[in-house]
Motif scaffolding. Sequence first.
Motif, PDB file in Angstrom:
ATOM      1  N   THR A  18       5.846  -4.684  24.557  1.00 18.12           N
ATOM      2  CA  THR A  18       7.174  -4.335  25.071  1.00 18.12           C
ATOM      3  C   THR A  18       8.246  -5.195  24.410  1.00 18.12           C
ATOM      4  O   THR A  18       9.301  -4.690  24.000  1.00 18.12           O
ATOM      5  CB  THR A  18       7.233  -4.528  26.603  1.00 18.12           C
ATOM      6  OG1 THR A  18       6.261  -3.679  27.222  1.00 18.12           O
ATOM      7  CG2 THR A  18       8.616  -4.171  27.136  1.00 18.12           C
ATOM      8  N   LYS A  49      23.259   9.120  25.473  1.00 16.74           N
ATOM      9  CA  LYS A  49      22.139   9.486  26.348  1.00 16.74           C
ATOM     10  C   LYS A  49      21.146  10.395  25.630  1.00 16.74           C
ATOM     11  O   LYS A  49      19.929  10.221  25.740  1.00 16.74           O
ATOM     12  CB  LYS A  49      22.669  10.176  27.610  1.00 16.74           C
ATOM     13  CG  LYS A  49      23.421   9.249  28.543  1.00 16.74           C
ATOM     14  CD  LYS A  49      23.936   9.993  29.769  1.00 16.74           C
ATOM     15  CE  LYS A  49      24.660   9.048  30.721  1.00 16.74           C
ATOM     16  NZ  LYS A  49      25.213   9.766  31.891  1.00 16.74           N
ATOM     17  N   ALA A  53      17.249   9.542  24.740  1.00 17.20           N
ATOM     18  CA  ALA A  53      16.219  10.471  25.217  1.00 17.20           C
ATOM     19  C   ALA A  53      15.351  10.934  24.038  1.00 17.20           C
ATOM     20  O   ALA A  53      14.121  11.021  24.151  1.00 17.20           O
ATOM     21  CB  ALA A  53      16.867  11.677  25.896  1.00 17.20           C
ATOM     22  N   LEU A  56      12.887   8.223  23.041  1.00 16.42           N
ATOM     23  CA  LEU A  56      11.722   8.202  23.931  1.00 16.42           C
ATOM     24  C   LEU A  56      10.772   9.351  23.614  1.00 16.42           C
ATOM     25  O   LEU A  56       9.552   9.156  23.514  1.00 16.42           O
ATOM     26  CB  LEU A  56      12.182   8.285  25.390  1.00 16.42           C
ATOM     27  CG  LEU A  56      11.075   8.288  26.454  1.00 16.42           C
ATOM     28  CD1 LEU A  56      10.244   7.018  26.374  1.00 16.42           C
ATOM     29  CD2 LEU A  56      11.671   8.447  27.846  1.00 16.42           C
ATOM     30  N   VAL A 163       8.202   3.258  27.056  1.00 10.32           N
ATOM     31  CA  VAL A 163       9.090   3.674  28.143  1.00 10.32           C
ATOM     32  C   VAL A 163       9.948   2.493  28.616  1.00 10.32           C
ATOM     33  O   VAL A 163      11.169   2.630  28.805  1.00 10.32           O
ATOM     34  CB  VAL A 163       8.279   4.252  29.321  1.00 10.32           C
ATOM     35  CG1 VAL A 163       9.189   4.481  30.536  1.00 10.32           C
ATOM     36  CG2 VAL A 163       7.607   5.560  28.917  1.00 10.32           C
ATOM     37  N   ILE A 164       9.333   1.332  28.803  1.00  9.85           N
ATOM     38  CA  ILE A 164      10.076   0.142  29.236  1.00  9.85           C
ATOM     39  C   ILE A 164      11.119  -0.259  28.191  1.00  9.85           C
ATOM     40  O   ILE A 164      12.265  -0.563  28.518  1.00  9.85           O
ATOM     41  CB  ILE A 164       9.119  -1.035  29.501  1.00  9.85           C
ATOM     42  CG1 ILE A 164       8.203  -0.714  30.697  1.00  9.85           C
ATOM     43  CG2 ILE A 164       9.899  -2.323  29.788  1.00  9.85           C
ATOM     44  CD1 ILE A 164       7.084  -1.723  30.882  1.00  9.85           C
ATOM     45  N   VAL A 166      12.580   1.612  25.857  1.00  8.76           N
ATOM     46  CA  VAL A 166      13.691   2.569  25.805  1.00  8.76           C
ATOM     47  C   VAL A 166      14.598   2.385  27.018  1.00  8.76           C
ATOM     48  O   VAL A 166      15.823   2.529  26.920  1.00  8.76           O
ATOM     49  CB  VAL A 166      13.166   4.019  25.718  1.00  8.76           C
ATOM     50  CG1 VAL A 166      14.314   5.024  25.857  1.00  8.76           C
ATOM     51  CG2 VAL A 166      12.451   4.253  24.394  1.00  8.76           C
ATOM     52  N   GLY A 167      14.011   2.037  28.174  1.00  7.60           N
ATOM     53  CA  GLY A 167      14.811   1.737  29.355  1.00  7.60           C
ATOM     54  C   GLY A 167      15.737   0.552  29.121  1.00  7.60           C
ATOM     55  O   GLY A 167      16.917   0.591  29.492  1.00  7.60           O
ATOM     56  N   VAL A 168      15.211  -0.487  28.485  1.00 11.89           N
ATOM     57  CA  VAL A 168      16.028  -1.663  28.144  1.00 11.89           C
ATOM     58  C   VAL A 168      17.130  -1.274  27.156  1.00 11.89           C
ATOM     59  O   VAL A 168      18.285  -1.716  27.282  1.00 11.89           O
ATOM     60  CB  VAL A 168      15.141  -2.782  27.558  1.00 11.89           C
ATOM     61  CG1 VAL A 168      16.002  -3.932  27.027  1.00 11.89           C
ATOM     62  CG2 VAL A 168      14.168  -3.308  28.612  1.00 11.89           C
ATOM     63  N   TYR A 170      18.487   1.638  26.889  1.00 12.61           N
ATOM     64  CA  TYR A 170      19.472   2.438  27.616  1.00 12.61           C
ATOM     65  C   TYR A 170      20.451   1.530  28.361  1.00 12.61           C
ATOM     66  O   TYR A 170      21.670   1.756  28.346  1.00 12.61           O
ATOM     67  CB  TYR A 170      18.765   3.374  28.587  1.00 12.61           C
ATOM     68  CG  TYR A 170      19.717   4.236  29.398  1.00 12.61           C
ATOM     69  CD1 TYR A 170      20.252   5.394  28.845  1.00 12.61           C
ATOM     70  CD2 TYR A 170      20.101   3.870  30.680  1.00 12.61           C
ATOM     71  CE1 TYR A 170      21.145   6.171  29.567  1.00 12.61           C
ATOM     72  CE2 TYR A 170      20.988   4.641  31.407  1.00 12.61           C
ATOM     73  CZ  TYR A 170      21.503   5.800  30.855  1.00 12.61           C
ATOM     74  OH  TYR A 170      22.390   6.557  31.565  1.00 12.61           O
ATOM     75  N   LEU A 171      19.925   0.512  29.016  1.00 13.95           N
ATOM     76  CA  LEU A 171      20.770  -0.396  29.788  1.00 13.95           C
ATOM     77  C   LEU A 171      21.696  -1.219  28.894  1.00 13.95           C
ATOM     78  O   LEU A 171      22.818  -1.545  29.276  1.00 13.95           O
ATOM     79  CB  LEU A 171      19.902  -1.331  30.631  1.00 13.95           C
ATOM     80  CG  LEU A 171      19.101  -0.676  31.766  1.00 13.95           C
ATOM     81  CD1 LEU A 171      18.181  -1.694  32.422  1.00 13.95           C
ATOM     82  CD2 LEU A 171      20.039  -0.064  32.804  1.00 13.95           C
TER      83      LEU A 171
END
Length: 245
Positions: A18, A49, A53, A56, A163-164, A166-168, A170-171
């Motif tokens: 990660t 966005k 997406a 990911l 996934v984690i 890409v979440g980071v 995004y934030l």
Amino acid sequence: MMELLTSPEAWVALLTLTALEVVLGIDNVIFLSVIVSRIPPAQAEKARKIGLALALIFRIALLSILVWLIGLTEPVITIAKFALSWRDIILIVGGLFLIAKATHEIHAEVEARDHDEQAKASPSAFFWVIMQIIVIDLVFSVDSIITAIGMVQDIEIMVAAVVIAVGVMYLSSGPVAAFVAEHPTTKMLALAFLVLIGVALVADGFHFHIPRAFIYVAICFSAAVEFFNILAKRNRKKRVKSTAG
């Protein structure tokens, strides 16, 4: 699956992978922040966005075809003792695209051309921004996933790390994009970073590896200098206002 959840080795592998994916995602975040600044704010948020997406989707899709992806490292062009694989070719083309795009943007910033503002609001601008994001997402996805394959064998860990990460991304991409938009001088710095990253990708494609640590240290140092410049400029403005008041 339960064995992975209770395995310390699996958790260490997840954390390590990660962290690596997050670091590799810095390139993508910088590109996204620069490219969406060329379109109106409402479209920029939507494009950001969509871009993340796609990042990911591409990464998970590539993980589902590991056999084919590993095959990308097999030589397809051999000249004398020098061989190029599809991965090398993708990195070279992607790196050249980044260099060309960043150079074009730098030229537009230096010239401060009026037609750039008109192009910013054109209906086709959003489409071309998305297309450019797709190209760079593919390049970064291939490089990122092949690196992941070399570190971890369990696909569940790879998917979770992606996934984690890409979440980071995004934030962090929103604040980065807003900061670049608010401080125009940082955009030039970000474009210089993209040239540097493009050169690194091309070098990797030709089997000349530039340690990413060197690049990220240079980026952090330059960002720190720019931060102090912005801070100094802000303090000067406050001082002028207080003196004038």
